[in-house]
Design a protein around this motif. Structure first.
Motif, PDB file in Angstrom:
ATOM      1  N   TYR A 148       0.843  -1.195   0.000  1.00 38.11           N
ATOM      2  CA  TYR A 148       0.000   0.000   0.000  1.00 38.11           C
ATOM      3  C   TYR A 148       0.882   1.250   0.000  1.00 38.11           C
ATOM      4  O   TYR A 148       2.072   1.185   0.283  1.00 38.11           O
ATOM      5  N   THR A 149       0.272   2.362  -0.308  1.00 37.08           N
ATOM      6  CA  THR A 149       1.002   3.631  -0.318  1.00 37.08           C
ATOM      7  C   THR A 149       0.565   4.483   0.865  1.00 37.08           C
ATOM      8  O   THR A 149      -0.573   4.973   0.887  1.00 37.08           O
TER       9      THR A 149
ATOM     10  N   LEU B 192     -11.464  13.301   2.281  1.00 34.61           N
ATOM     11  CA  LEU B 192     -10.761  12.032   2.114  1.00 34.61           C
ATOM     12  C   LEU B 192     -11.683  10.857   2.410  1.00 34.61           C
ATOM     13  O   LEU B 192     -11.664   9.844   1.696  1.00 34.61           O
ATOM     14  N   CYS B 193     -12.483  11.002   3.460  1.00 36.73           N
ATOM     15  CA  CYS B 193     -13.447   9.949   3.798  1.00 36.73           C
ATOM     16  C   CYS B 193     -14.447   9.749   2.665  1.00 36.73           C
ATOM     17  O   CYS B 193     -14.807   8.615   2.322  1.00 36.73           O
TER      18      CYS B 193
ATOM     19  N   ARG C 170     -13.991  10.103  -0.397  1.00 36.62           N
ATOM     20  CA  ARG C 170     -13.338   9.442  -1.524  1.00 36.62           C
ATOM     21  C   ARG C 170     -12.943   8.007  -1.209  1.00 36.62           C
ATOM     22  O   ARG C 170     -12.292   7.338  -2.019  1.00 36.62           O
TER      23      ARG C 170
ATOM     24  N   ILE D 124     -10.831   6.920   1.053  1.00 38.25           N
ATOM     25  CA  ILE D 124      -9.448   6.736   1.484  1.00 38.25           C
ATOM     26  C   ILE D 124      -9.434   6.314   2.949  1.00 38.25           C
ATOM     27  O   ILE D 124     -10.079   6.944   3.790  1.00 38.25           O
ATOM     28  N   GLU D 125      -8.717   5.240   3.244  1.00 37.36           N
ATOM     29  CA  GLU D 125      -8.667   4.742   4.619  1.00 37.36           C
ATOM     30  C   GLU D 125      -7.822   5.677   5.484  1.00 37.36           C
ATOM     31  O   GLU D 125      -6.677   5.986   5.147  1.00 37.36           O
ATOM     32  N   LEU D 126      -8.384   6.099   6.597  1.00 38.08           N
ATOM     33  CA  LEU D 126      -7.670   6.951   7.545  1.00 38.08           C
ATOM     34  C   LEU D 126      -7.334   6.148   8.787  1.00 38.08           C
ATOM     35  O   LEU D 126      -8.186   5.423   9.315  1.00 38.08           O
TER      36      LEU D 126
ATOM     37  N   TRP E 198      -7.108  -1.516  11.059  1.00 31.22           N
ATOM     38  CA  TRP E 198      -6.683  -1.427   9.670  1.00 31.22           C
ATOM     39  C   TRP E 198      -6.098  -2.752   9.183  1.00 31.22           C
ATOM     40  O   TRP E 198      -6.276  -3.146   8.029  1.00 31.22           O
TER      41      TRP E 198
END
Length: 216
Positions: free
Chosen positions: A15-16, A52-53, A55, A57-59, A94
């Motif tokens: 992952y990035t 971000l949420c 879209r 994207i995991e936070l 996560w």
């Protein structure tokens, strides 16, 4: 160091990782009763994170109390609707469902896990998840039942509470450190690790740092 360890593990899993610009989440403001200032801080942080949420994207909040502030204090400050959209995971949440393939040969070494009080209260199953994660790397993780480390947010930093803070530490954490040693104990809370460093003059690791070593 723990943030860097998490980023390195994330990369090893393909992952990035992206480190967002720092914005204090206001926990200390809430603890000390500056509620209007805390509400303003929460609104500012929500403005940063909501896009971000949305879209997908995991936070992830690397410190457990940092991640869990969004499920409690932010809900009080911003209301249920906005807080529900702020999906911030703890580290071990996560990891759930992620494929794990350690690179290094692991041993059956046993570690003792000391969870942050907030993590124990909000996610009782967290200890079991950490055990499962360690087991995936061939490691044994004992859940050590202790009370508060004595830091308790800003409490342990305040001069008038030094004796009480030390007494709380000695009631449980001291025995755990004696039993496992500072290299055998892992602790999820930043404040907890700070307390151990203050009392023992030695550093204990976050579980992530043990996991990262399995990839070396």
């Amino acid at each position: 160091g723990v943030v860097e360890a998490f980023a390195m593990v994330v990369k090893r899993l393909g992952y990035t990782p992206v480190l967002l610009p720092f914005k204090g989440h206001g926990k200390a403001q809430h603890v000390k009763g500056y509620l209007s200032e805390f509400k303003q801080t929460a609104a500012t942080v929500a403005e940063q994170l909501l896009p971000l949420c949305e879209r997908g994207i995991e936070l992830v909040g690397v410190d457990s109390s940092t991640a869990l502030v969004f499920r409690d204090e932010y809900r009080q400050a911003l209301g249920d609707e906005i807080a529900a959209k702020l999906q911030v995971k703890t580290v071990v949440e996560w990891f759930e469902g992620k494929p794990l393939s350690p690179m290094a040969e692991t041993t059956n070494r046993t570690y003792g896990l000391l969870l942050h009080c907030t993590e124990q209260s909000f996610i009782p199953e967290s200890a079991k998840h950490w055990q499962q994660l360690f087991r995936a790397f061939g490691l044994q993780l004992d859940v050590v039942n202790v009370g508060c480390c004595g830091m308790a947010g800003t409490f342990g930093h305040e001069k008038q509470h030094q004796q009480d803070s030390k007494a709380l530490y000695q009631m449980g954490w001291q025995q755990a450190i004696d039993a496992y040693g500072t290299r055998g104990i892992v602790a999820t809370g930043f404040s907890c690790r700070s307390q151990v460093k203050r009392m023992e003059n030695k550093r204990v690791r976050h579980p992530l740092e043990v996991v990262l070593a399995c990839f070396d």
